[in-house]
Design an enzyme around this catalytic site. Structure first.
Site, PDB file in Angstrom:
ATOM      1  N   THR A  86       0.822  -1.211   0.000  1.00 41.58           N
ATOM      2  CA  THR A  86       0.000   0.000   0.000  1.00 41.58           C
ATOM      3  C   THR A  86       0.854   1.258   0.000  1.00 41.58           C
ATOM      4  O   THR A  86       0.565   2.233  -0.712  1.00 41.58           O
ATOM      5  CB  THR A  86      -0.921   0.013   1.227  1.00 41.58           C
ATOM      6  OG1 THR A  86      -1.670  -1.201   1.265  1.00 41.58           O
ATOM      7  CG2 THR A  86      -1.863   1.195   1.196  1.00 41.58           C
ATOM      8  N   TYR A 120     -13.319  -3.428  -1.094  1.00 42.18           N
ATOM      9  CA  TYR A 120     -14.491  -2.888  -1.777  1.00 42.18           C
ATOM     10  C   TYR A 120     -15.625  -3.896  -1.916  1.00 42.18           C
ATOM     11  O   TYR A 120     -16.778  -3.584  -1.615  1.00 42.18           O
ATOM     12  CB  TYR A 120     -14.131  -2.308  -3.157  1.00 42.18           C
ATOM     13  CG  TYR A 120     -15.263  -1.497  -3.773  1.00 42.18           C
ATOM     14  CD1 TYR A 120     -15.529  -0.215  -3.320  1.00 42.18           C
ATOM     15  CD2 TYR A 120     -16.071  -2.033  -4.770  1.00 42.18           C
ATOM     16  CE1 TYR A 120     -16.580   0.520  -3.855  1.00 42.18           C
ATOM     17  CE2 TYR A 120     -17.119  -1.304  -5.313  1.00 42.18           C
ATOM     18  CZ  TYR A 120     -17.375  -0.028  -4.854  1.00 42.18           C
ATOM     19  OH  TYR A 120     -18.407   0.691  -5.378  1.00 42.18           O
ATOM     20  N   TYR A 163      -2.617 -10.293   4.312  1.00 44.52           N
ATOM     21  CA  TYR A 163      -2.594  -8.922   4.819  1.00 44.52           C
ATOM     22  C   TYR A 163      -4.011  -8.527   5.213  1.00 44.52           C
ATOM     23  O   TYR A 163      -4.896  -8.412   4.360  1.00 44.52           O
ATOM     24  CB  TYR A 163      -2.040  -7.990   3.742  1.00 44.52           C
ATOM     25  CG  TYR A 163      -1.906  -6.533   4.139  1.00 44.52           C
ATOM     26  CD1 TYR A 163      -1.934  -6.116   5.468  1.00 44.52           C
ATOM     27  CD2 TYR A 163      -1.745  -5.557   3.161  1.00 44.52           C
ATOM     28  CE1 TYR A 163      -1.795  -4.784   5.812  1.00 44.52           C
ATOM     29  CE2 TYR A 163      -1.601  -4.219   3.485  1.00 44.52           C
ATOM     30  CZ  TYR A 163      -1.634  -3.841   4.816  1.00 44.52           C
ATOM     31  OH  TYR A 163      -1.504  -2.513   5.148  1.00 44.52           O
ATOM     32  N   ARG A 175      -8.740  -0.257   5.302  1.00 41.69           N
ATOM     33  CA  ARG A 175      -8.665  -0.026   3.863  1.00 41.69           C
ATOM     34  C   ARG A 175      -9.589  -0.950   3.068  1.00 41.69           C
ATOM     35  O   ARG A 175     -10.016  -0.588   1.973  1.00 41.69           O
ATOM     36  CB  ARG A 175      -7.219  -0.220   3.370  1.00 41.69           C
ATOM     37  CG  ARG A 175      -6.272   0.869   3.824  1.00 41.69           C
ATOM     38  CD  ARG A 175      -4.913   0.705   3.179  1.00 41.69           C
ATOM     39  NE  ARG A 175      -3.988   1.757   3.584  1.00 41.69           N
ATOM     40  CZ  ARG A 175      -3.873   2.946   2.991  1.00 41.69           C
ATOM     41  NH1 ARG A 175      -4.631   3.231   1.951  1.00 41.69           N
ATOM     42  NH2 ARG A 175      -3.003   3.830   3.425  1.00 41.69           N
ATOM     43  N   LYS A 200       0.108 -10.381   8.104  1.00 44.22           N
ATOM     44  CA  LYS A 200       0.385  -9.007   8.502  1.00 44.22           C
ATOM     45  C   LYS A 200      -0.921  -8.478   9.081  1.00 44.22           C
ATOM     46  O   LYS A 200      -1.877  -8.220   8.353  1.00 44.22           O
ATOM     47  CB  LYS A 200       0.838  -8.166   7.307  1.00 44.22           C
ATOM     48  CG  LYS A 200       1.116  -6.712   7.669  1.00 44.22           C
ATOM     49  CD  LYS A 200       1.437  -5.875   6.434  1.00 44.22           C
ATOM     50  CE  LYS A 200       1.617  -4.402   6.808  1.00 44.22           C
ATOM     51  NZ  LYS A 200       1.828  -3.547   5.613  1.00 44.22           N
ATOM     52  N   ILE A 254       5.930  -5.385   9.726  1.00 42.56           N
ATOM     53  CA  ILE A 254       6.146  -4.787   8.402  1.00 42.56           C
ATOM     54  C   ILE A 254       5.786  -3.323   8.575  1.00 42.56           C
ATOM     55  O   ILE A 254       4.626  -2.970   8.770  1.00 42.56           O
ATOM     56  CB  ILE A 254       5.315  -5.475   7.308  1.00 42.56           C
ATOM     57  CG1 ILE A 254       5.797  -6.920   7.130  1.00 42.56           C
ATOM     58  CG2 ILE A 254       5.417  -4.706   5.993  1.00 42.56           C
ATOM     59  CD1 ILE A 254       4.980  -7.735   6.144  1.00 42.56           C
TER      60      ILE A 254
END
Length: 294
Positions: free
Chosen positions: A46, A109, A135, A140, A164, A206
């Site tokens: 990202t 989304y 992830y 997000r 993550k 990370i």
């Protein structure tokens, strides 16, 4: 996957003032990480503004980092999306030999159910020739991967080796750590939560702040992994204000302002992102000076 224990950084994509990819700056940023103790590099996450890079630019970024790294640090490649078929196709057609793992974000989304998330990562696991880091970043993606889904995936697919975890939910991270298979890694995806997750049994981070302050961050994580609590927290509190600041007006605008202060790259971001305002820029520059003088 011992190579994933410690500090990884999600590399930015530096841009020139004309918004083109700044290859020379990217080389300098890679060298800066290597010289200051980072354990592995994450490409096209990202923080790389992956969503606004075209196919050719992504290839330039990948090649530049591979060449600049020259085999010195392990590399992780971001391969994810909200179209499972497209992700699978990329995995089947890309040369994955330079990388130790892929980092794949939960579909955004679409807002899939837990079963949909499971089936998405099942398809990825069956298509990938190298290990996979899930992830989870609900802020997000608009959907959270529940611990039960992660544990199911970890048990069913041996090449799903880590997560993550960036849900900002310490109890959820602790559930993952409690119920995970023995060798499965829980990696912090929130800089501010790195130490609580490591001390609960996590494997590292990370990081975004880590690429701006690689020595301090990697030292902090090493101390934490060796259960040196007070020493690790001294570095955490040194970095804490800068962590808040780099996310105050969006990522990677904040970390790019730090790179400008360090003289490594311009602070340019692509729309719809914009630069941090003058007030925050000044505060970040002061913070860089303060931390690097200590």
């Amino acid at each position: 996957m011992q190579s994933l224990i410690g500090t990884g950084v999600a590399l930015v994509t530096p841009f020139k003032k004309d918004f083109s990819v700044d290859v020379e700056a990217l080389k300098k940023i890679v060298q800066y990480q290597i010289e200051n103790g980072i354990d592995y590099l994450v490409i096209l996450g990202t923080t790389a503004e992956n969503a606004t890079l075209d196919i050719q630019e992504k290839e330039v970024v990948i090649k530049t980092i591979i060449d600049a790294n020259n085999g010195r640090l392990p590399l992780v490649l971001g391969v994810g999306g909200n179209d499972t078929r497209q992700v699978v196709t990329e995995l089947q057609n890309r040369d994955l030999s330079p990388f130790i793992a892929i980092l794949s974000v939960s579909p955004y989304y679409n807002k899939p159910t837990q079963e949909g998330i499971y089936q998405h990562f099942k398809a990825i696991a069956q298509a990938s020739s190298i290990p996979i880091i899930i992830y989870n970043v609900p802020g997000r993606t608009a959907s959270n991967i529940l611990p039960s889904t992660v544990i199911r995936l970890a048990n069913d697919f041996k090449n799903i080796v880590a997560i993550k975890e960036a849900a900002g939910d310490i109890p959820q991270a602790m559930k993952l750590i409690k119920y995970k298979p023995k060798d499965f890694l829980v990696i912090s995806g929130d800089d501010i939560a790195t130490l609580p997750i490591i001390f609960a049994g996590g494997s590292g981070v990370i990081s975004v702040i880590g690429e701006g302050f690689p020595k301090q961050t990697s030292d902090m994580v090493k101390l934490a992994l060796n259960n040196k609590v007070q020493e690790a927290y001294q570095l955490h509190y040194l970095l804490m204000d800068s962590i808040d600041m780099i996310f105050e007006q969006g990522n990677p605008a904040g970390i790019k302002e730090i790179f400008k202060s360090l003289g490594l790259s311009e602070n340019t971001v692509r729309l719809p992102l914009v630069n941090v305002d003058e007030n925050l820029a000044n505060r970040l520059h002061k913070e860089v000076k303060k931390i690097n003088e200590m």
